[in-house]
Design a protein around this motif. Structure first.
Motif, PDB file in Angstrom:
ATOM      1  N   ARG A  47      28.631  57.408  26.352  1.00  0.00           N
ATOM      2  CA  ARG A  47      29.023  56.460  27.275  1.00  0.00           C
ATOM      3  C   ARG A  47      30.374  56.928  27.837  1.00  0.00           C
ATOM      4  NH1 ARG A  47      29.345  50.576  24.726  1.00  0.00           N
ATOM      5  NH2 ARG A  47      30.547  50.547  26.871  1.00  0.00           N
ATOM      6  N   TYR A  48      31.217  57.528  26.882  1.00  0.00           N
ATOM      7  CA  TYR A  48      32.492  57.885  27.483  1.00  0.00           C
ATOM      8  C   TYR A  48      32.399  58.828  28.568  1.00  0.00           C
ATOM      9  CZ  TYR A  48      36.849  60.667  27.596  1.00  0.00           C
ATOM     10  OH  TYR A  48      37.890  61.270  27.906  1.00  0.00           O
ATOM     11  N   LEU A  49      31.870  59.838  28.332  1.00  0.00           N
ATOM     12  CA  LEU A  49      31.271  61.178  29.475  1.00  0.00           C
ATOM     13  C   LEU A  49      30.697  60.501  30.657  1.00  0.00           C
ATOM     14  CD1 LEU A  49      29.956  63.963  27.225  1.00  0.00           C
ATOM     15  CD2 LEU A  49      32.199  63.734  28.177  1.00  0.00           C
ATOM     16  N   THR A  50      29.745  59.593  30.502  1.00  0.00           N
ATOM     17  CA  THR A  50      29.021  59.180  31.628  1.00  0.00           C
ATOM     18  C   THR A  50      30.196  58.135  32.732  1.00  0.00           C
ATOM     19  OG1 THR A  50      28.238  57.099  30.249  1.00  0.00           O
ATOM     20  CG2 THR A  50      26.749  58.769  30.751  1.00  0.00           C
ATOM     21  N   GLN A  51      31.140  57.723  31.926  1.00  0.00           N
ATOM     22  CA  GLN A  51      32.132  56.705  32.631  1.00  0.00           C
ATOM     23  C   GLN A  51      32.953  57.715  33.157  1.00  0.00           C
ATOM     24  OE1 GLN A  51      33.785  54.139  29.764  1.00  0.00           O
ATOM     25  NE2 GLN A  51      31.990  52.744  29.729  1.00  0.00           N
ATOM     26  N   VAL A  52      33.538  58.646  32.550  1.00  0.00           N
ATOM     27  CA  VAL A  52      34.390  59.815  32.997  1.00  0.00           C
ATOM     28  C   VAL A  52      33.835  60.269  34.241  1.00  0.00           C
ATOM     29  CG1 VAL A  52      35.628  61.907  33.065  1.00  0.00           C
ATOM     30  CG2 VAL A  52      35.689  60.078  30.923  1.00  0.00           C
ATOM     31  N   LEU A  53      32.459  60.635  34.223  1.00  0.00           N
ATOM     32  CA  LEU A  53      31.741  61.389  35.394  1.00  0.00           C
ATOM     33  C   LEU A  53      31.583  60.309  36.417  1.00  0.00           C
ATOM     34  CD1 LEU A  53      29.080  63.437  33.656  1.00  0.00           C
ATOM     35  CD2 LEU A  53      31.057  64.192  34.972  1.00  0.00           C
ATOM     36  N   GLU A  54      31.422  59.081  36.389  1.00  0.00           N
ATOM     37  CA  GLU A  54      31.311  58.079  37.329  1.00  0.00           C
ATOM     38  C   GLU A  54      32.651  58.116  38.037  1.00  0.00           C
ATOM     39  OE1 GLU A  54      29.695  53.420  37.997  1.00  0.00           O
ATOM     40  OE2 GLU A  54      29.458  54.385  35.962  1.00  0.00           O
ATOM     41  N   TYR A  55      33.577  57.956  37.411  1.00  0.00           N
ATOM     42  CA  TYR A  55      34.929  57.753  37.807  1.00  0.00           C
ATOM     43  C   TYR A  55      35.163  58.846  38.898  1.00  0.00           C
ATOM     44  CZ  TYR A  55      40.081  57.749  38.300  1.00  0.00           C
ATOM     45  OH  TYR A  55      41.226  57.957  38.798  1.00  0.00           O
ATOM     46  N   ARG A  56      35.163  60.231  38.286  1.00  0.00           N
ATOM     47  CA  ARG A  56      35.433  61.413  39.072  1.00  0.00           C
ATOM     48  C   ARG A  56      34.478  61.316  40.274  1.00  0.00           C
ATOM     49  NH1 ARG A  56      36.319  66.285  34.703  1.00  0.00           N
ATOM     50  NH2 ARG A  56      38.150  65.244  33.747  1.00  0.00           N
ATOM     51  N   ILE A  57      33.070  60.972  40.344  1.00  0.00           N
ATOM     52  CA  ILE A  57      32.360  61.038  41.480  1.00  0.00           C
ATOM     53  C   ILE A  57      32.853  59.864  42.380  1.00  0.00           C
ATOM     54  CG2 ILE A  57      30.164  60.286  42.349  1.00  0.00           C
ATOM     55  CD1 ILE A  57      28.823  61.495  39.670  1.00  0.00           C
ATOM     56  N   ARG A  58      33.416  58.660  42.007  1.00  0.00           N
ATOM     57  CA  ARG A  58      33.786  57.770  42.806  1.00  0.00           C
ATOM     58  C   ARG A  58      34.993  58.074  43.639  1.00  0.00           C
ATOM     59  NH1 ARG A  58      31.539  51.901  41.765  1.00  0.00           N
ATOM     60  NH2 ARG A  58      29.881  52.433  40.614  1.00  0.00           N
ATOM     61  N   LYS A  60      36.145  61.153  44.250  1.00  0.00           N
ATOM     62  CA  LYS A  60      35.681  62.184  45.215  1.00  0.00           C
ATOM     63  C   LYS A  60      35.083  61.429  46.384  1.00  0.00           C
ATOM     64  CE  LYS A  60      36.403  66.386  43.820  1.00  0.00           C
ATOM     65  NZ  LYS A  60      37.284  67.391  44.501  1.00  0.00           N
ATOM     66  N   GLU A  61      34.233  60.439  46.324  1.00  0.00           N
ATOM     67  CA  GLU A  61      33.568  59.665  47.589  1.00  0.00           C
ATOM     68  C   GLU A  61      34.670  59.117  48.317  1.00  0.00           C
ATOM     69  OE1 GLU A  61      30.757  57.409  45.818  1.00  0.00           O
ATOM     70  OE2 GLU A  61      29.367  58.672  45.491  1.00  0.00           O
ATOM     71  N   LEU A  62      35.675  58.607  47.631  1.00  0.00           N
ATOM     72  CA  LEU A  62      36.866  58.115  48.213  1.00  0.00           C
ATOM     73  C   LEU A  62      37.897  59.019  48.939  1.00  0.00           C
ATOM     74  CD1 LEU A  62      38.399  55.121  48.595  1.00  0.00           C
ATOM     75  CD2 LEU A  62      39.777  55.874  46.655  1.00  0.00           C
ATOM     76  N   GLU A  63      37.862  59.963  48.304  1.00  0.00           N
ATOM     77  CA  GLU A  63      38.710  61.314  48.889  1.00  0.00           C
ATOM     78  C   GLU A  63      37.924  61.672  50.354  1.00  0.00           C
ATOM     79  OE1 GLU A  63      39.308  64.299  46.169  1.00  0.00           O
ATOM     80  OE2 GLU A  63      40.974  63.203  45.019  1.00  0.00           O
ATOM     81  N   ASN A  64      36.677  61.840  49.944  1.00  0.00           N
ATOM     82  CA  ASN A  64      35.900  62.219  51.596  1.00  0.00           C
ATOM     83  C   ASN A  64      36.097  61.281  52.564  1.00  0.00           C
ATOM     84  OD1 ASN A  64      35.213  64.586  50.051  1.00  0.00           O
ATOM     85  ND2 ASN A  64      33.345  63.823  49.255  1.00  0.00           N
ATOM     86  N   LEU A  65      35.929  59.662  52.033  1.00  0.00           N
ATOM     87  CA  LEU A  65      35.931  58.760  53.064  1.00  0.00           C
ATOM     88  C   LEU A  65      37.203  58.753  53.575  1.00  0.00           C
ATOM     89  CD1 LEU A  65      34.465  56.293  54.228  1.00  0.00           C
ATOM     90  CD2 LEU A  65      35.340  54.971  52.183  1.00  0.00           C
ATOM     91  N   ASN A  66      38.414  58.934  52.948  1.00  0.00           N
ATOM     92  CA  ASN A  66      39.827  58.949  53.623  1.00  0.00           C
ATOM     93  C   ASN A  66      40.130  60.129  54.593  1.00  0.00           C
ATOM     94  OD1 ASN A  66      40.748  56.581  52.354  1.00  0.00           O
ATOM     95  ND2 ASN A  66      41.445  57.746  50.589  1.00  0.00           N
TER      96      ASN A  66
END
Length: 72
Positions: A47-58, A60-66
């Motif tokens: 669960r910890y790993l999936t939360q960290v990966l989800e955070y990093r993906i989001r 990156k998406e925010l950085e790309n959007l900006n």
């Protein structure tokens, strides 16, 4: 999860099943004789790993959007 923690294989029937000694150096190792404790630890780590990966993906998406908004 501690990297120094030995791997506990609940399906290894060749391991000697010894009762925990009261003078054990690490009391956390005594709890590993219970397979349910092992699976709970693994699930929490997953669960910890999936939360960290989800955070990093989001992130990156925010950085790309900006970056896309700055170029337009």
């Amino acid at each position: 999860m501690d990297k120094n923690q030995p791997f506990f294989d609940p399906y290894n029937f060749n391991m000697q099943n010894t009762a925990p000694q009261p003078s054990s150096i690490d009391p956390a190792m005594d709890q590993l004789s219970n397979p349910m404790m092992y699976y709970e630890q693994q699930y929490m780590y997953y669960r910890y790993l999936t939360q960290v990966l989800e955070y990093r993906i989001r992130l990156k998406e925010l950085e790309n959007l900006n970056n896309n908004n700055k170029t337009n």
